[in-house]
Design a protein around this motif. Sequence first.
Motif, PDB file in Angstrom:
ATOM      1  N   ALA A  53       0.838  -1.202   0.000  1.00 30.06           N
ATOM      2  CA  ALA A  53       0.000   0.000   0.000  1.00 30.06           C
ATOM      3  C   ALA A  53       0.877   1.257   0.000  1.00 30.06           C
ATOM      4  CB  ALA A  53      -0.927  -0.015   1.214  1.00 30.06           C
ATOM      5  N   ARG A  54       1.989   1.187   0.696  1.00 25.86           N
ATOM      6  CA  ARG A  54       2.914   2.334   0.709  1.00 25.86           C
ATOM      7  C   ARG A  54       3.394   2.639  -0.715  1.00 25.86           C
ATOM      8  NH1 ARG A  54       7.751   4.927   2.418  1.00 25.86           N
ATOM      9  NH2 ARG A  54       9.386   3.715   1.442  1.00 25.86           N
ATOM     10  N   GLN A  55       3.708   1.581  -1.460  1.00 25.73           N
ATOM     11  CA  GLN A  55       4.190   1.778  -2.831  1.00 25.73           C
ATOM     12  C   GLN A  55       3.062   2.245  -3.757  1.00 25.73           C
ATOM     13  OE1 GLN A  55       7.362   1.839  -3.568  1.00 25.73           O
ATOM     14  NE2 GLN A  55       7.687   1.398  -1.411  1.00 25.73           N
ATOM     15  N   VAL A  56       1.851   1.780  -3.470  1.00 24.62           N
ATOM     16  CA  VAL A  56       0.707   2.242  -4.264  1.00 24.62           C
ATOM     17  C   VAL A  56       0.539   3.742  -4.026  1.00 24.62           C
ATOM     18  CG1 VAL A  56      -1.806   2.070  -4.567  1.00 24.62           C
ATOM     19  CG2 VAL A  56      -0.436  -0.011  -4.247  1.00 24.62           C
ATOM     20  N   HIS A  57       0.627   4.123  -2.755  1.00 23.51           N
ATOM     21  CA  HIS A  57       0.474   5.532  -2.381  1.00 23.51           C
ATOM     22  C   HIS A  57       1.555   6.385  -3.051  1.00 23.51           C
ATOM     23  CE1 HIS A  57      -0.418   8.989   0.079  1.00 23.51           C
ATOM     24  NE2 HIS A  57       0.853   9.047   0.439  1.00 23.51           N
ATOM     25  N   LEU A  58       2.775   5.853  -3.125  1.00 25.73           N
ATOM     26  CA  LEU A  58       3.879   6.611  -3.723  1.00 25.73           C
ATOM     27  C   LEU A  58       3.811   6.630  -5.253  1.00 25.73           C
ATOM     28  CD1 LEU A  58       6.832   5.362  -1.478  1.00 25.73           C
ATOM     29  CD2 LEU A  58       5.809   7.642  -1.497  1.00 25.73           C
ATOM     30  N   GLY A  59       2.895   5.833  -5.797  1.00 27.72           N
ATOM     31  CA  GLY A  59       2.739   5.819  -7.254  1.00 27.72           C
ATOM     32  C   GLY A  59       3.676   4.848  -7.955  1.00 27.72           C
ATOM     33  N   ASN A  60       4.394   4.033  -7.191  1.00 26.24           N
ATOM     34  CA  ASN A  60       5.314   3.078  -7.829  1.00 26.24           C
ATOM     35  C   ASN A  60       4.598   1.802  -8.269  1.00 26.24           C
ATOM     36  OD1 ASN A  60       7.314   4.870  -7.228  1.00 26.24           O
ATOM     37  ND2 ASN A  60       7.892   3.874  -5.306  1.00 26.24           N
ATOM     38  N   VAL A  61       3.511   1.492  -7.578  1.00 25.93           N
ATOM     39  CA  VAL A  61       2.741   0.291  -7.938  1.00 25.93           C
ATOM     40  C   VAL A  61       1.319   0.714  -8.290  1.00 25.93           C
ATOM     41  CG1 VAL A  61       1.822  -1.926  -7.132  1.00 25.93           C
ATOM     42  CG2 VAL A  61       4.069  -1.165  -6.333  1.00 25.93           C
ATOM     43  N   LYS A  62       0.846   0.221  -9.418  1.00 23.57           N
ATOM     44  CA  LYS A  62      -0.566   0.441  -9.758  1.00 23.57           C
ATOM     45  C   LYS A  62      -1.289  -0.868  -9.473  1.00 23.57           C
ATOM     46  CE  LYS A  62      -3.465   2.280 -13.323  1.00 23.57           C
ATOM     47  NZ  LYS A  62      -3.701   2.336 -14.735  1.00 23.57           N
ATOM     48  N   LEU A  63      -2.275  -0.806  -8.596  1.00 24.04           N
ATOM     49  CA  LEU A  63      -2.947  -2.041  -8.165  1.00 24.04           C
ATOM     50  C   LEU A  63      -4.291  -2.190  -8.878  1.00 24.04           C
ATOM     51  CD1 LEU A  63      -3.025  -4.440  -6.155  1.00 24.04           C
ATOM     52  CD2 LEU A  63      -4.020  -2.884  -4.482  1.00 24.04           C
ATOM     53  N   HIS A  64      -4.497  -3.349  -9.516  1.00 19.23           N
ATOM     54  CA  HIS A  64      -5.777  -3.619 -10.189  1.00 19.23           C
ATOM     55  C   HIS A  64      -6.481  -4.724  -9.409  1.00 19.23           C
ATOM     56  CE1 HIS A  64      -4.392  -1.684 -14.035  1.00 19.23           C
ATOM     57  NE2 HIS A  64      -3.224  -2.059 -13.557  1.00 19.23           N
ATOM     58  N   THR A  65      -7.528  -4.375  -8.697  1.00 16.64           N
ATOM     59  CA  THR A  65      -8.289  -5.414  -7.993  1.00 16.64           C
ATOM     60  C   THR A  65      -9.417  -5.907  -8.905  1.00 16.64           C
ATOM     61  OG1 THR A  65      -9.697  -3.730  -7.015  1.00 16.64           O
ATOM     62  CG2 THR A  65      -7.808  -4.454  -5.706  1.00 16.64           C
ATOM     63  N   ARG A  66     -10.063  -6.993  -8.501  1.00 18.84           N
ATOM     64  CA  ARG A  66     -11.169  -7.596  -9.276  1.00 18.84           C
ATOM     65  C   ARG A  66     -10.797  -7.765 -10.746  1.00 18.84           C
ATOM     66  NH1 ARG A  66     -14.293 -10.436  -7.676  1.00 18.84           N
ATOM     67  NH2 ARG A  66     -16.410  -9.707  -7.912  1.00 18.84           N
ATOM     68  N   SER A  67      -9.530  -8.103 -10.985  1.00 21.76           N
ATOM     69  CA  SER A  67      -9.035  -8.263 -12.356  1.00 21.76           C
ATOM     70  C   SER A  67      -8.426  -9.649 -12.473  1.00 21.76           C
ATOM     71  CB  SER A  67      -7.937  -7.242 -12.644  1.00 21.76           C
ATOM     72  OG  SER A  67      -8.466  -5.950 -12.551  1.00 21.76           O
ATOM     73  N   GLU A  68      -8.984 -10.481 -13.311  1.00 24.68           N
ATOM     74  CA  GLU A  68      -8.493 -11.849 -13.426  1.00 24.68           C
ATOM     75  C   GLU A  68      -7.652 -12.010 -14.685  1.00 24.68           C
ATOM     76  OE1 GLU A  68     -11.453 -14.975 -13.308  1.00 24.68           O
ATOM     77  OE2 GLU A  68      -9.878 -16.385 -12.732  1.00 24.68           O
ATOM     78  N   MET A  69      -6.413 -12.433 -14.484  1.00 28.06           N
ATOM     79  CA  MET A  69      -5.558 -12.694 -15.633  1.00 28.06           C
ATOM     80  C   MET A  69      -6.053 -13.952 -16.327  1.00 28.06           C
ATOM     81  SD  MET A  69      -1.795 -14.237 -15.655  1.00 28.06           S
ATOM     82  CE  MET A  69      -1.728 -15.534 -16.868  1.00 28.06           C
ATOM     83  N   LEU A  70      -6.344 -13.833 -17.613  1.00 26.95           N
ATOM     84  CA  LEU A  70      -6.840 -15.004 -18.342  1.00 26.95           C
ATOM     85  C   LEU A  70      -5.874 -15.491 -19.405  1.00 26.95           C
ATOM     86  CD1 LEU A  70     -10.664 -14.241 -18.637  1.00 26.95           C
ATOM     87  CD2 LEU A  70      -9.489 -15.734 -17.032  1.00 26.95           C
ATOM     88  N   GLU A  71      -4.839 -14.728 -19.666  1.00 28.46           N
ATOM     89  CA  GLU A  71      -3.811 -15.185 -20.609  1.00 28.46           C
ATOM     90  C   GLU A  71      -2.500 -14.472 -20.342  1.00 28.46           C
ATOM     91  OE1 GLU A  71      -3.240 -17.501 -22.561  1.00 28.46           O
ATOM     92  OE2 GLU A  71      -5.206 -18.307 -23.031  1.00 28.46           O
ATOM     93  N   VAL A  72      -1.421 -15.160 -20.668  1.00 33.72           N
ATOM     94  CA  VAL A  72      -0.128 -14.507 -20.698  1.00 33.72           C
ATOM     95  C   VAL A  72       0.191 -14.299 -22.178  1.00 33.72           C
ATOM     96  CG1 VAL A  72       1.051 -16.729 -20.513  1.00 33.72           C
ATOM     97  CG2 VAL A  72       2.277 -14.709 -19.928  1.00 33.72           C
ATOM     98  N   VAL A  73       0.855 -13.214 -22.489  1.00 30.06           N
ATOM     99  CA  VAL A  73       1.135 -12.911 -23.906  1.00 30.06           C
ATOM    100  C   VAL A  73       2.628 -13.094 -24.168  1.00 30.06           C
ATOM    101  CG1 VAL A  73       0.956 -11.163 -25.719  1.00 30.06           C
ATOM    102  CG2 VAL A  73      -0.780 -11.277 -23.909  1.00 30.06           C
ATOM    103  N   ILE A  74       2.897 -13.857 -25.218  1.00 30.41           N
ATOM    104  CA  ILE A  74       4.292 -14.171 -25.552  1.00 30.41           C
ATOM    105  C   ILE A  74       4.597 -13.598 -26.931  1.00 30.41           C
ATOM    106  CG2 ILE A  74       5.977 -16.065 -25.788  1.00 30.41           C
ATOM    107  CD1 ILE A  74       4.577 -16.463 -23.184  1.00 30.41           C
TER     108      ILE A  74
END
Length: 639
Positions: A176-197
């Motif tokens: 949360a500290r990093q989210v607050h500082l803007g270093n991490v963007k957190l996406h909740t309720r988001s399900e990864m359905l594929e990895v892209v290669i």
Amino acid sequence: MIHLNAKIPAGPIQDRWDAHKFRERLVNPSNKRKYKIIVVGTGLAGASAAASFGEMGYEVEAFTYNDSARRAHSIAAQGGINAAKNYPNDGDSIFRLFYDTVKGGDFRSRESNVFRLAQVANEIIDQCVAQGVPFAREYGGLLDNRSFGGAQVSRTFYARGQTGQQLLLGAYQALARQVHLGNVKLHTRSEMLEVVIKDGHAVGIVVRNLVTGEVTSHSAHAVVLGTGGYSNVFYLSTNAMNCNVTAAWRAYRKGALFANPCYTQIHPTCIPASDEFQSKLTLMSESLRNDGRIWVPIDPNETRPAGQIPEDERDYYLERIYPSFGNLAPRDVSSRAAMRMIDEGRGVGPLKNGVYLDFEDSIARLGKDVIEARYGNLFEMYERITDENPYEVPMRIYPAAHYTMGGLWVDYNLMTTVPGLYAIGEANFSDHGANRLGASALMQGLADGYFVIPYTIGDYLADYLNTQPVPVTDPVFKEVEQEVHERTQALLSVNGSRTVDDFHRQLGKIMLEECGMSRSRAGLEQAIVDIAALRDEFHKDVRVLGDNETVNQSLEKAGRVADFFELAELMCRDALDREESCGGHFRVEYQTEEGEAVRDDDNFANVSAWEWKGKQEPPEKHVEDLEFEYVKLATRSYK
Ligand SMILES: Cc1cc2nc3c(=O)[nH]c(=O)nc-3n(C[C@H](O)[C@H](O)[C@H](O)COP(=O)(O)OP(=O)(O)OC[C@H]3O[C@@H](n4cnc5c(N)ncnc54)[C@H](O)[C@@H]3O)c2cc1C
């Protein structure tokens, strides 16, 4: 078949990690912000990694399907986390923790990784204490320790029966500290359905917003999966209801090898199911075995309540069979012993599907207050679920699917076979071999996230200085988005007659019976046929209610269960292929007269890593040969 190279550094085992860190290329502090890293999962592994990357200066995007990072399944962990601090002065050391873990895993783990794990374990405790994690303390102020299975020392740090929750709050606050500082963007309720290669490298992911149904692409220089384990393939397990294999499975289908899928941990101390429609099982922490004694009546026809059965008519079977470890025999050994008692007809409870975990002696010796201070919340939870007061009558427990040692194959740097794609925590095939010792999953998840991947990822990133991530407008992202849309649409349009849960329950039953606590050639061969038939039926007859554009749990589950079907088949294939018994993988054909596991080190002292070959072809097996230089291969004994 390829012989995989885990890129283990040379030299004496105690120096390998330091030497490796020195040799790895670094990204200098001012260049870190030029790199973007995606972290999928905000459990202990993912949250600690994302927070660390943010703190180091990388640009991070973190994803979770939960509504808050704090709701990851890690929060359920009860008993504790291991480290070799040797505070009780009972003979512990880094080497002993390493030794116990390799032996506990029945000699099917990678020595170098386990040694590193034991080395950084002490740093985890310091890190968490600095974050304010309220570990239990002794009267004098030192951190308290208790014992867990497979160890003859007390090395488990704990916070009552809520260790995972407290550790996750620590990691969450760092995140949360990093989210607050803007270093991490957190996406909740988001399900990864594929990895892209692209060009053989991981360049991003495709996610579905679980509230709106919107499908979006996200690109980065590297992708880290901390997406947890897949015990829910058994339907009934101790895991949170949402735990699933989708992220790892999608990576597997895109080229990452899946290692040791058949290694599953069946935990001996869960509350027995009370009927066949139950949808969830509850764990009673292994820590209870510090003070609880496990027994069954000697007479299979016994009908008296526990309190009326005299001492000489009870069988404290773990103390009898494994006198030196007693009630703290490791999980695989204890689970099989419980199963044998129940198979002999000596189970207890209305369905005769449990064994007793009895605190009468401890309460008499230590007093109820002490037991309450140690395990109060667990006792309360037990009473709420069963309506029985465990201070007065013994708990009833039974083994249940709990943890998966299998997962994405990773090298020493925690990178999968797809460059730029990493797996950490329970999602990788992990350091635990064929059986994980209690209190070692939290240790591994946090080791990976706080202390390993922050060092190793730089070596990969160094090649991409001053390059931009592949833009999400690239056709490769559009193609994968299209795949996701088509899969979702296909599930919604079946419009069949059976619910997703109904299929999942039936799959779980097959898996528990044929690929659970014991496995046989005939059973596994039949299971593979049955799973394939059920999977076909699922795609023809599943009924997914609702639509794509709103919150739709039926749709979410359908996608996950579709992946469980494919995983289940791979688990059975792996179990069939591994013609030996080791740890949690017990093939009835390979056992001693007393029912103990018989390994085949000549042919199977290796990791099996499976490669997806498409829907029509069977997967191909590759191996990583395991070397045991420091812990000599021996038959495991807890007697
Ligand atoms: C009841 C219980 C008690 C336990 N007690 C202990 C204990 O005392 N000591 C111990 O060492 N271990 C314990 N364990 C095991 C331990 O809790 C887990 O192994 C560990 O917490 C796993 O952490 P993780 O970060 O790898 O995964 P998780 O905590 O499962 O986190 C997975 C994360 O990935 C996200 N995710 C998954 N798939 C996707 C996707 N497709 N898209 C987006 N996000 C996704 C989830 O939202 C979540 O944030 C226990 C386990 C259980 C079930």
